[in-house]
Design an enzyme around this catalytic site. Sequence first.
Site, short mmCIF file in Angstrom:
data_model
loop_
_atom_site.label_atom_id
_atom_site.label_comp_id
_atom_site.label_asym_id
_atom_site.label_seq_id
_atom_site.Cartn_x
_atom_site.Cartn_y
_atom_site.Cartn_z
N SER A 100 1.02 -1.42 0.10
CA SER A 100 0.24 -0.15 0.13
C SER A 100 1.05 1.89 0.27
O SER A 100 1.90 0.82 1.34
CB SER A 100 -1.06 -0.25 1.17
OG SER A 100 -1.43 1.08 1.62
N GLY B 41 -3.46 3.55 9.36
CA GLY B 41 -4.62 4.57 11.02
C GLY B 41 -4.34 6.61 10.90
O GLY B 41 -4.12 6.40 12.05
N ASP C 230 -15.78 5.09 3.47
CA ASP C 230 -14.68 4.78 3.24
C ASP C 230 -14.82 3.58 2.15
O ASP C 230 -14.02 4.26 0.96
CB ASP C 230 -14.13 4.75 4.89
CG ASP C 230 -13.48 5.33 5.22
OD1 ASP C 230 -13.71 6.91 5.27
OD2 ASP C 230 -12.23 5.23 6.07
N GLY D 154 -8.41 6.44 4.76
CA GLY D 154 -8.75 4.95 4.35
C GLY D 154 -7.98 3.69 4.10
O GLY D 154 -8.55 3.19 3.42
N SER E 123 -7.60 0.98 5.69
CA SER E 123 -8.70 -0.87 5.67
C SER E 123 -9.84 -0.56 4.95
O SER E 123 -10.03 -1.59 4.50
CB SER E 123 -9.04 -0.20 8.02
OG SER E 123 -10.66 0.74 7.95
#
Length: 405
Positions: A155, A160, A225, A164, A166
């Site tokens: 990624s 965190g 999200d 977005g 997750s």
Amino acid sequence: MDPVAGTAEHRGPVEVRARAPGKIILTGEHAVVHGSAAVAAAIDLYTNSSLLLRPAGPGEGGGAGSSAVELDLRDSGLTFSWPCSRLRGALGEEISANPGAPAPCSPDQLAAIARLLQDQDIPEAKIWLSAGLSAFLFLYTSILGCRPGKAVVSSDLPMGAGLGSSAAFCVSMSGALLTAAGAVSVGAHRGAEGWEVLEKGALELVNQWAFQGEKIIHGKPSGIDNSVSTFGKMIKFKKGELTNLESRNPVKMLITDTRVGRNTKALVAGVSERASRHPDAMASVFHAVNTISEELSSIVELVAEDEIAITSKEDKLAELMEMNQGLLQCMGVSHSSIETVLRTTLKYSLVSKLTGAGGGGCVLTLIPTLSSNIVLEKVTRELESHGYRCFKVEVGGRGLQVFRG
């Protein structure tokens, strides 16, 4: 036999890649919980999931690796593996691969998945990965059953930080799994790099699955999200209703990750407590935020055809962002790190606002079309001198894309 594994087209190896973008909230965070409109947009930072499915022959033989479900998290440097026999033994009747019918993870499934995670060597410092691993196992087995395969995830998004990450993980993984299962088909558009966009109905199916994954990770997510990550572009959301927005001119932002962690639930609760102590004043704040979000929604859809019109449009967007930041300060969700970013960018006549929960996290800075690269380099250097990370992004781009080599 798993229904997917039994189809003729899935007897040989299948390889699929999918990528899903992160998101920012342009206006309306926190106030949206109290009925105001908010505007969110996709950004061109992606989570990539690649999936290699191996042949599922009788007994799924062929060595330990080929008869297991594996997950390689490149950014964490961690790999996980579950033998298919172990998955089937742990989940038993809970495994019912049905890609076309997204359903929530049952308590029994979640308990069985938790037992499967006990077998894995998850470092104590990264115990937060457990929720993501649970979402992965749920999505994989619900869509593909126990078909052996290997997923690799990487990624561009910091974890965190309110961008977005997750949701992008759940969307990209769901997209790869459903494409490999033959449950979704691509649209007519294929980009220059070979990335394909799924048809609308396929995107809706991916979004429903991704939302189930998000529920495992977050408990009670809004669904915003994963919707932005799936469909891309910009959306306005208010009281559970989503409206697609079309940004008529490119919008560029500098995202500054302060690297300051925050407790989203505590920040949301703090705003609610302030609203209960000062109901009239906070009602006015939320009303003002709603007006800002509605106006910004209208402005982004206007077409600006020359430099004067583009500058005027960007000036209005900057003013609305600045007003929204002031109202977020009224809500009590700013932070010294956020204020440092605001002061630093203001020295260069750039406007910033926090995005997401606040209390740290990330800050957006609007980059005017006519601003020089020298100014951007200077402000980036100064922000990074504080230990922050900076990303230049384009706002309102494509959502989920898949690649089949």
